[in-house]
Motif scaffolding. Structure first.
Motif, short mmCIF file in Angstrom:
data_model
loop_
_atom_site.label_atom_id
_atom_site.label_comp_id
_atom_site.label_asym_id
_atom_site.label_seq_id
_atom_site.Cartn_x
_atom_site.Cartn_y
_atom_site.Cartn_z
N THR A 1 20.13 -26.39 0.89
CA THR A 1 20.36 -27.70 0.29
C THR A 1 21.02 -28.57 1.35
OG1 THR A 1 20.60 -26.82 -1.95
CG2 THR A 1 21.53 -28.99 -1.52
N ASN B 1 22.89 -31.65 1.93
CA ASN B 1 23.64 -32.58 1.10
C ASN B 1 24.89 -33.05 1.85
OD1 ASN B 1 24.38 -34.08 -1.14
ND2 ASN B 1 25.51 -32.41 -2.08
N THR C 1 16.11 -28.23 -0.80
CA THR C 1 16.47 -29.47 -1.46
C THR C 1 17.06 -30.42 -0.43
OG1 THR C 1 16.92 -28.35 -3.56
CG2 THR C 1 17.84 -30.54 -3.29
N THR C 2 16.55 -31.64 -0.40
CA THR C 2 17.07 -32.66 0.50
C THR C 2 17.74 -33.73 -0.35
OG1 THR C 2 15.24 -32.25 2.05
CG2 THR C 2 16.48 -34.29 2.33
N THR C 3 19.07 -33.83 -0.24
CA THR C 3 19.84 -34.74 -1.09
C THR C 3 20.50 -35.85 -0.30
OG1 THR C 3 20.28 -32.89 -2.59
CG2 THR C 3 21.63 -34.87 -2.86
N TRP D 1 9.74 -27.73 -2.25
CA TRP D 1 10.59 -28.69 -1.55
C TRP D 1 10.87 -29.84 -2.51
CZ3 TRP D 1 10.04 -28.92 4.34
CH2 TRP D 1 11.14 -29.60 4.91
N THR D 2 12.16 -30.12 -2.71
CA THR D 2 12.58 -31.10 -3.70
C THR D 2 13.52 -32.12 -3.08
OG1 THR D 2 12.43 -29.46 -5.48
CG2 THR D 2 13.74 -31.42 -5.92
N THR D 3 13.35 -33.38 -3.45
CA THR D 3 14.32 -34.41 -3.09
C THR D 3 14.40 -35.41 -4.23
OG1 THR D 3 14.99 -36.07 -1.47
CG2 THR D 3 12.63 -35.80 -1.83
N SER D 4 15.61 -35.88 -4.50
CA SER D 4 15.80 -36.82 -5.59
C SER D 4 17.12 -37.56 -5.37
CB SER D 4 15.82 -36.11 -6.95
OG SER D 4 16.88 -35.17 -7.01
N ASN E 1 8.10 -31.84 -4.88
CA ASN E 1 8.66 -32.68 -5.93
C ASN E 1 9.56 -33.74 -5.31
OD1 ASN E 1 9.41 -33.74 -8.37
ND2 ASN E 1 10.50 -31.93 -9.09
#
Length: 248
Positions: free
Chosen positions: A14, A16, A35-37, A53-56, A81
């Motif tokens: 992650t 972050n 996760t890229t935050t 791979w998620t980023t939001s 996502n």
């Protein structure tokens, strides 16, 4: 910070750290997901294998894929996502690969520009949905042994340089909208797209290129395409076998 894994698998990452920066110095294998935050992450052209791979969110962040090949090993749900805002994304030279699956998967692109998206696994029946108005250099969606479906969100615009989506006799690739009667837009500014053995529904093609599909079927709601076929099942079970033009 430099990340070097020396061939070891990592459970997950992650990113972050607001204002932080990370860059790979070798290939990365993840077993749970990325996760890229917040902060900046650069794959530095190295290959990445990860289930998802998620980023939001809205924190400032940047992701640079360069010429990396990213293999998404998750076989269901949404392995890519991307959502949120305030992210700078550089992926126009990257390749994103989807492996075999029998389940529906979603590529949530969030309107970014990508290089190549490839789902060409022979015999893989799982459908793929692409959401967002994204730009791709190439979409590869072909199979010579199984029919499957590629769905685009109704009302979105997908811009491509190349679209390779072909099946084989009796096993068409289906290109369709997420809502029957509501078109998805396909844009290519020059040259041509020439598909074989596809079924197309609710596709509005435009942009200056020519759009053609042979040995194929126009289901309904298409515009901008020239679609010709050589077979059609008639009421009562008869078959029309001479070459003809499908009504687009």
């Amino acid at each position: 910070q430099t990340i070097e894994t020396a061939g070891k698998s990592i459970y997950g990452f992650t990113f972050n750290g607001l204002g932080g920066s990370w860059i790979l110095s070798d290939a990365l294998t993840i077993t749970n997901g990325i996760t890229t935050t917040a902060g900046t992450f650069n794959t530095n052209g190295y290959s990445v294998s990860t289930p998802a791979w998620t980023t939001s969110g809205t924190q400032v962040r940047a992701l640079t894929l360069g010429a990396s090949t990213v293999t998404l090993t998750q076989t269901n749900f949404t392995p890519w996502n991307f959502a949120g805002s305030n992210m700078t994304f550089s992926g126009a030279s990257s390749t994103i690969v989807l492996p075999t699956s029998t389940s529906l998967r979603t590529f949530a692109g969030n309107g970014y520009t990508y290089g190549t998206l490839t789902y060409n696994v022979a015999g893989s029946t799982g459908a793929l949905t692409i959401t967002g108005s994204n730009t791709f250099t190439t979409i590869n969606f072909s199979d010579t042994s199984n029919a499957r479906t590629l769905t685009f969100t109704a009302g979105t615009t997908t811009t491509v340089t190349n679209l390779n989506a072909s099946g084989t006799a009796g096993k068409n690739m289906t290109l369709t909208s997420s809502a029957g009667g509501s078109a998805w837009n396909l844009v290519k500014t020059s040259g041509s797209i020439a598909l074989t053995y596809v079924s197309i529904q609710d596709s509005a093609a435009s942009g200056g290129a020519t759009f053609g599909a042979t040995w194929s079927q126009s289901v309904s709601g298409n515009s901008g395409w020239t679609i010709t076929g050589i077979w059609k099942v008639l009421p009562g079970g008869g078959a029309w076998t001479s070459a003809g033009t499908w009504d687009a």
